[in-house]
Design a protein around this motif. Structure first.
Motif, PDB file in Angstrom:
ATOM      1  N   LEU A  42       0.985  -1.179  -0.024  1.00 47.74           N
ATOM      2  CA  LEU A  42      -0.011   0.137  -0.045  1.00 47.74           C
ATOM      3  C   LEU A  42       0.779   1.206   0.083  1.00 47.74           C
ATOM      4  CD1 LEU A  42      -2.922  -0.825   2.366  1.00 47.74           C
ATOM      5  CD2 LEU A  42      -2.970   0.023  -0.075  1.00 47.74           C
ATOM      6  N   VAL A  43       2.012   1.107   0.655  1.00 44.98           N
ATOM      7  CA  VAL A  43       2.909   2.539   0.700  1.00 44.98           C
ATOM      8  C   VAL A  43       3.273   2.931  -0.761  1.00 44.98           C
ATOM      9  CG1 VAL A  43       5.065   3.297   1.420  1.00 44.98           C
ATOM     10  CG2 VAL A  43       3.938   1.970   2.925  1.00 44.98           C
ATOM     11  N   LEU A  44       3.846   1.946  -1.649  1.00 38.41           N
ATOM     12  CA  LEU A  44       4.060   2.358  -2.881  1.00 38.41           C
ATOM     13  C   LEU A  44       2.880   2.467  -3.604  1.00 38.41           C
ATOM     14  CD1 LEU A  44       6.342   2.570  -4.881  1.00 38.41           C
ATOM     15  CD2 LEU A  44       6.172   0.442  -5.587  1.00 38.41           C
ATOM     16  N   SER A  45       1.811   1.750  -3.383  1.00 32.81           N
ATOM     17  CA  SER A  45       0.579   2.177  -4.349  1.00 32.81           C
ATOM     18  C   SER A  45       0.061   3.363  -4.093  1.00 32.81           C
ATOM     19  CB  SER A  45      -0.414   0.971  -4.029  1.00 32.81           C
ATOM     20  OG  SER A  45       0.113  -0.364  -4.437  1.00 32.81           O
ATOM     21  N   LEU A  46      -0.251   3.753  -2.910  1.00 31.78           N
ATOM     22  CA  LEU A  46      -0.578   5.242  -2.596  1.00 31.78           C
ATOM     23  C   LEU A  46       0.002   6.399  -3.445  1.00 31.78           C
ATOM     24  CD1 LEU A  46      -1.211   4.789   0.994  1.00 31.78           C
ATOM     25  CD2 LEU A  46      -3.023   4.594  -0.643  1.00 31.78           C
ATOM     26  N   VAL A  47       1.585   5.924  -3.275  1.00 34.61           N
ATOM     27  CA  VAL A  47       2.243   7.149  -3.942  1.00 34.61           C
ATOM     28  C   VAL A  47       2.160   7.067  -5.453  1.00 34.61           C
ATOM     29  CG1 VAL A  47       4.798   7.958  -4.199  1.00 34.61           C
ATOM     30  CG2 VAL A  47       3.959   7.235  -1.994  1.00 34.61           C
ATOM     31  N   SER A  48       2.314   5.905  -6.143  1.00 30.43           N
ATOM     32  CA  SER A  48       2.233   5.986  -7.295  1.00 30.43           C
ATOM     33  C   SER A  48       1.009   5.982  -8.265  1.00 30.43           C
ATOM     34  CB  SER A  48       2.828   4.751  -7.937  1.00 30.43           C
ATOM     35  OG  SER A  48       1.835   3.489  -7.447  1.00 30.43           O
ATOM     36  N   GLU A  49      -0.295   5.745  -7.360  1.00 31.17           N
ATOM     37  CA  GLU A  49      -1.492   5.625  -8.134  1.00 31.17           C
ATOM     38  C   GLU A  49      -2.320   6.663  -7.488  1.00 31.17           C
ATOM     39  OE1 GLU A  49      -2.273   3.741 -10.505  1.00 31.17           O
ATOM     40  OE2 GLU A  49      -0.819   2.118 -10.206  1.00 31.17           O
ATOM     41  N   LEU A  50      -2.026   7.498  -6.394  1.00 31.36           N
ATOM     42  CA  LEU A  50      -2.941   8.448  -5.920  1.00 31.36           C
ATOM     43  C   LEU A  50      -2.135   9.798  -5.964  1.00 31.36           C
ATOM     44  CD1 LEU A  50      -4.831   6.738  -3.146  1.00 31.36           C
ATOM     45  CD2 LEU A  50      -5.686   7.124  -5.418  1.00 31.36           C
ATOM     46  N   ILE A  51      -1.017   9.815  -5.041  1.00 32.83           N
ATOM     47  CA  ILE A  51      -0.390  11.083  -4.792  1.00 32.83           C
ATOM     48  C   ILE A  51       0.455  11.678  -6.042  1.00 32.83           C
ATOM     49  CG2 ILE A  51       1.408  12.194  -3.321  1.00 32.83           C
ATOM     50  CD1 ILE A  51       0.775  10.017  -1.388  1.00 32.83           C
ATOM     51  N   GLU A  52       1.105  10.774  -6.706  1.00 32.44           N
ATOM     52  CA  GLU A  52       2.012  11.343  -7.789  1.00 32.44           C
ATOM     53  C   GLU A  52       0.973  11.894  -9.070  1.00 32.44           C
ATOM     54  OE1 GLU A  52       4.569   8.384  -9.080  1.00 32.44           O
ATOM     55  OE2 GLU A  52       6.356   8.943  -7.799  1.00 32.44           O
ATOM     56  N   LEU A 220       8.868  -6.895   0.847  1.00 38.18           N
ATOM     57  CA  LEU A 220       8.121  -7.936  -0.137  1.00 38.18           C
ATOM     58  C   LEU A 220       7.032  -7.449  -0.582  1.00 38.18           C
ATOM     59  CD1 LEU A 220       8.966 -11.326   1.421  1.00 38.18           C
ATOM     60  CD2 LEU A 220      10.177 -10.337  -0.350  1.00 38.18           C
ATOM     61  N   GLY A 221       6.263  -6.714   0.070  1.00 33.95           N
ATOM     62  CA  GLY A 221       4.818  -6.107  -0.181  1.00 33.95           C
ATOM     63  C   GLY A 221       5.293  -4.688  -1.161  1.00 33.95           C
ATOM     64  N   LEU A 222       6.210  -4.238  -0.853  1.00 30.36           N
ATOM     65  CA  LEU A 222       6.654  -3.088  -1.662  1.00 30.36           C
ATOM     66  C   LEU A 222       7.113  -3.349  -3.088  1.00 30.36           C
ATOM     67  CD1 LEU A 222       8.336   0.224  -0.222  1.00 30.36           C
ATOM     68  CD2 LEU A 222       9.237  -0.724  -2.457  1.00 30.36           C
ATOM     69  N   VAL A 223       8.014  -4.464  -3.099  1.00 32.86           N
ATOM     70  CA  VAL A 223       8.442  -5.041  -4.394  1.00 32.86           C
ATOM     71  C   VAL A 223       7.323  -5.530  -5.116  1.00 32.86           C
ATOM     72  CG1 VAL A 223      10.002  -6.901  -5.241  1.00 32.86           C
ATOM     73  CG2 VAL A 223      10.660  -5.616  -3.283  1.00 32.86           C
ATOM     74  N   LEU A 224       6.307  -6.208  -4.407  1.00 35.11           N
ATOM     75  CA  LEU A 224       5.259  -6.641  -5.082  1.00 35.11           C
ATOM     76  C   LEU A 224       4.411  -5.578  -5.851  1.00 35.11           C
ATOM     77  CD1 LEU A 224       3.306  -9.136  -5.828  1.00 35.11           C
ATOM     78  CD2 LEU A 224       2.045  -8.766  -3.550  1.00 35.11           C
ATOM     79  N   ALA A 225       4.297  -4.524  -5.030  1.00 36.87           N
ATOM     80  CA  ALA A 225       3.601  -3.530  -5.596  1.00 36.87           C
ATOM     81  C   ALA A 225       4.386  -2.876  -6.759  1.00 36.87           C
ATOM     82  CB  ALA A 225       3.259  -2.178  -4.712  1.00 36.87           C
ATOM     83  N   PHE A 226       5.288  -2.624  -6.671  1.00 37.74           N
ATOM     84  CA  PHE A 226       6.217  -2.105  -7.700  1.00 37.74           C
ATOM     85  C   PHE A 226       6.123  -3.126  -9.301  1.00 37.74           C
ATOM     86  CE2 PHE A 226      10.395  -2.075 -10.191  1.00 37.74           C
ATOM     87  CZ  PHE A 226      10.474  -0.754 -10.238  1.00 37.74           C
ATOM     88  N   LEU A 227       6.254  -4.387  -9.012  1.00 35.62           N
ATOM     89  CA  LEU A 227       6.377  -5.548 -10.053  1.00 35.62           C
ATOM     90  C   LEU A 227       5.027  -5.129 -10.676  1.00 35.62           C
ATOM     91  CD1 LEU A 227       8.131  -8.302  -8.489  1.00 35.62           C
ATOM     92  CD2 LEU A 227       8.851  -6.641 -10.357  1.00 35.62           C
ATOM     93  N   LEU A 228       3.788  -5.042  -9.701  1.00 38.06           N
ATOM     94  CA  LEU A 228       2.459  -5.024 -10.671  1.00 38.06           C
ATOM     95  C   LEU A 228       2.331  -3.608 -11.158  1.00 38.06           C
ATOM     96  CD1 LEU A 228       0.256  -6.488  -7.459  1.00 38.06           C
ATOM     97  CD2 LEU A 228       0.653  -7.610  -9.707  1.00 38.06           C
ATOM     98  N   GLY A 229       3.010  -2.740 -10.573  1.00 33.59           N
ATOM     99  CA  GLY A 229       2.791  -1.345 -11.162  1.00 33.59           C
ATOM    100  C   GLY A 229       3.610  -1.468 -12.758  1.00 33.59           C
ATOM    101  N   GLU A 230       4.629  -2.098 -12.587  1.00 32.74           N
ATOM    102  CA  GLU A 230       5.361  -2.239 -13.920  1.00 32.74           C
ATOM    103  C   GLU A 230       4.572  -3.049 -15.020  1.00 32.74           C
ATOM    104  OE1 GLU A 230       8.511  -1.105 -15.049  1.00 32.74           O
ATOM    105  OE2 GLU A 230       7.908   0.226 -13.492  1.00 32.74           O
ATOM    106  N   LEU A 231       3.798  -4.040 -14.431  1.00 34.92           N
ATOM    107  CA  LEU A 231       2.936  -4.721 -15.576  1.00 34.92           C
ATOM    108  C   LEU A 231       2.046  -3.806 -15.946  1.00 34.92           C
ATOM    109  CD1 LEU A 231       2.359  -8.225 -13.732  1.00 34.92           C
ATOM    110  CD2 LEU A 231       3.729  -7.661 -15.800  1.00 34.92           C
ATOM    111  N   GLY A 232       1.444  -3.001 -14.980  1.00 36.72           N
ATOM    112  CA  GLY A 232       0.342  -2.222 -15.610  1.00 36.72           C
ATOM    113  C   GLY A 232       0.801  -0.807 -16.660  1.00 36.72           C
TER     114      GLY A 232
END
Length: 233
Positions: A42-52, A220-232
């Motif tokens: 969630l930490v990475l997702s919030l930054v990349s999908e909402l704040i940025e 690991l959760g942060l890395v997982l979110a990064f990988l999913l974001g790269e797929l997107g």
């Protein structure tokens, strides 16, 4: 249709978690590991999908104001819940999950505006992972109290899942026409509330239940979110 599928899958984790907590078994360490994993994502997702995106649509000052406002509102509501229900009761957990679930699902609905199928995969996956162990732990504590039947506990969590689904759908439908500046503020308000929930509820719970691996799971959760974001991307 994509919005409905994503929302039902994310909120359905609450119902699945409640069934798991009432009828199945989840060790405290596994619960803590999963919660930390979801928190890191969630930490990475919030930054990349909402704040940025909000900063790109408006300004860093407006985004910062939204994050701060969301965190303050969550902290105030969380304080009142703790004072009324107690931080460790099943009902308290239900209230807290509802409190952080509403901004999470609102954020999900807003993030889906104009997004492709994979654009919010990290955020949706993070919320799903967060809802599952939190609901299992809350339902288990409610069952251990013995003042409600298992069926009634599952029904309560089903209603909670429906309410949070409505928050996500409302965020997607009602906010699609607002100005970019207001949408940016709302994105960051929701993000700030979730960040506050991570600091006050999610990570402390994860550390208490699995303090040896909570840090690893968060990474690991942060890395997982990064990988999913790269797929997107």
């Amino acid at each position: 249709m994509m919005t409905l599928i994503v929302v039902l899958a994310v909120s359905g984790a609450l119902l699945l978690g409640a069934i798991w907590g009432v009828y199945g078994h989840m060790s405290g360490r596994l619960e803590g590991f999963l919660i930390a994993l979801a928190g890191g994502a969630l930490v990475l997702s919030l930054v990349s999908e909402l704040i940025e995106p909000a900063i790109e649509q408006s300004s860093v000052f407006l985004a910062s104001a939204g994050v701060a406002a969301g965190a303050i509102v969550f902290a105030a509501a969380d304080y009142l819940i703790d004072e009324k229900w107690g931080p460790n009761s099943g009902g308290g957990l239900l209230a807290v999950i509802s409190l952080d679930g509403i901004p999470e699902n609102l954020a999900l609905g807003v993030a889906l505006i104009g997004a492709g199928p994979m654009g919010v995969a990290a955020l949706a996956g993070s919320i799903f992972l967060s809802n599952l162990p939190e609901a299992a732990g809350g339902a288990k504590q409610m069952a251990d109290n013995g003042d409600r039947s298992n069926g009634r506990i599952v029904a309560i969590w089903a209603v909670t899942a429906a309410v949070l689904s409505a928050a996500a759908i409302a965020g997607n439908l009602l906010l699609a026409k607002v100005s970019p500046e207001w949408l940016a503020f709302i994105r960051c308000f929701a993000a700030g509330a979730v960040v506050a929930s991570l600091a006050t509820e999610v990570f402390p719970t994860a550390f208490r239940k699995d303090h040896h691996l909570a840090g690893v799971a968060t990474a690991l959760g942060l890395v997982l979110a990064f990988l999913l974001g790269e797929l997107g991307g």
